[in-house]
Design a protein around this motif. Structure first.
Motif, mmCIF file in Angstrom:
data_model
loop_
_atom_site.group_PDB
_atom_site.id
_atom_site.type_symbol
_atom_site.label_atom_id
_atom_site.label_comp_id
_atom_site.label_asym_id
_atom_site.label_seq_id
_atom_site.Cartn_x
_atom_site.Cartn_y
_atom_site.Cartn_z
ATOM 1 N N GLU A 18 1.291 -1.413 0.557
ATOM 2 C CA GLU A 18 -0.283 -0.060 0.185
ATOM 3 C C GLU A 18 0.812 1.066 -0.048
ATOM 4 O O GLU A 18 0.561 2.263 -0.963
ATOM 5 N N MET A 19 2.006 1.183 0.766
ATOM 6 C CA MET A 19 2.994 2.528 0.479
ATOM 7 C C MET A 19 3.586 2.735 -0.186
ATOM 8 O O MET A 19 3.717 3.325 -0.770
ATOM 9 N N ASP A 53 3.728 9.336 4.814
ATOM 10 C CA ASP A 53 3.762 9.541 6.723
ATOM 11 C C ASP A 53 3.589 8.677 7.502
ATOM 12 O O ASP A 53 3.943 8.451 8.438
ATOM 13 N N GLU A 54 2.164 8.769 6.805
ATOM 14 C CA GLU A 54 1.299 8.356 8.262
ATOM 15 C C GLU A 54 1.833 5.989 8.609
ATOM 16 O O GLU A 54 1.640 5.970 8.851
ATOM 17 N N LYS A 55 1.561 5.879 7.010
ATOM 18 C CA LYS A 55 2.172 4.531 6.434
ATOM 19 C C LYS A 55 3.462 4.551 7.242
ATOM 20 O O LYS A 55 3.564 3.473 7.387
ATOM 21 N N ASP A 89 13.289 5.243 2.692
ATOM 22 C CA ASP A 89 13.734 5.439 1.514
ATOM 23 C C ASP A 89 12.269 6.239 0.506
ATOM 24 O O ASP A 89 12.016 7.216 -0.077
ATOM 25 N N MET A 90 10.978 4.900 1.576
ATOM 26 C CA MET A 90 9.964 5.401 0.539
ATOM 27 C C MET A 90 9.102 6.586 1.296
ATOM 28 O O MET A 90 8.741 7.269 0.076
ATOM 29 N N GLU A 91 9.101 7.132 2.314
ATOM 30 C CA GLU A 91 8.882 8.256 2.753
ATOM 31 C C GLU A 91 9.643 9.374 1.619
ATOM 32 O O GLU A 91 9.378 10.149 1.361
ATOM 33 N N THR A 129 7.595 0.568 -8.382
ATOM 34 C CA THR A 129 6.591 -0.867 -7.991
ATOM 35 C C THR A 129 7.236 -1.611 -8.071
ATOM 36 O O THR A 129 7.036 -2.846 -7.086
ATOM 37 N N ASP A 130 8.777 -1.998 -8.495
ATOM 38 C CA ASP A 130 9.384 -3.520 -8.608
ATOM 39 C C ASP A 130 9.772 -3.668 -7.558
ATOM 40 O O ASP A 130 9.969 -4.435 -7.252
#
Length: 214
Positions: A18-19, A53-55, A89-91, A129-130
């Motif tokens: 989801e993130m 950020d919440e995730k 990294d995702m944030e 995505t990957d």
């Protein structure tokens, strides 16, 4: 006890997926805002970044719960540790998409060279995505392909930079707007770096080794 742990691990995978989807969405929004010169779209980026950020906080809490309340074996421990690194990294991906949107909010009209920047954005979205998919599937081959594609994103950045420098040489009065576009390209390049980091953590979670050792 193990069944409960497996359920929580599955929840971790879902929340990471989801993130990752939110990261894709935020890059796509920022990219559309850029190519269409749409400030309304640009304004929609910040709320999605807030969701990211919440995730991050939710996943961090779940990871700590798994570490403290369960007794993970070595591979589980690597997977949880990798998830904690990945969400950082995702944030940052969300933050950099918001940085792109902020620049778009004061650009005058749609961006020139949008075709090249759009190609760069699509390549970066695919990497993100990957890299998350590789984590969920524990697929080191997919992770390695993500890492290899970082060179393509770097080449896009080099091409954009050369073209924009040429624009300044031909028309110095457009220097400020051209530099804004160059900064946007740099943010895309950094997002590619973050996707590469995620892929490297996938390899670590499966093999216990960091590239190029893997």
């Amino acid at each position: 006890m193990r069944n409960r742990f497996d359920r929580q691990l599955a929840q971790l995978n879902r929340e990471l997926t989801e993130m990752g989807a939110l990261c894709e969405e935020v890059i796509a929004l920022a990219s559309r805002a850029l190519t269409e010169g749409d400030k309304t779209l640009a304004a929609k980026v910040a709320p999605v970044d807030a969701e990211i950020d919440e995730k991050e906080r939710s996943i961090e809490s779940l990871c700590l719960k798994l570490l403290l309340q369960q007794q993970p074996v070595a591979r589980d421990l690597r997977q949880i540790s990798a998830a904690l690194k990945m969400i950082t990294d995702m944030e940052r991906i969300g933050d950099q998409a918001e940085d792109i949107a902020e620049i778009v909010s004061f650009l005058d009209g749609a961006a020139e060279h949008d075709d090249l920047l759009r190609q760069m954005a699509q390549a970066v979205i695919r990497m993100v995505t990957d890299s998350v998919d590789a984590y969920v599937k524990q697929d080191t081959n997919l992770a390695k392909r993500v890492i290899a594609r970082d060179d393509q994103v770097d080449e896009y950045f080099s091409q954009v930079k050369r073209r924009l420098i040429g624009c300044i040489a031909r028309d110095p009065e457009n220097g400020e707007s051209v530099m804004d576009l160059l900064m946007i390209a740099k943010y895309y390049e950094r997002i590619g770096d973050h996707a590469t980091n995620i892929a490297e953590w996938v390899i670590f979670s499966v093999t216990g080794a960091h590239p190029p050792e893997a």
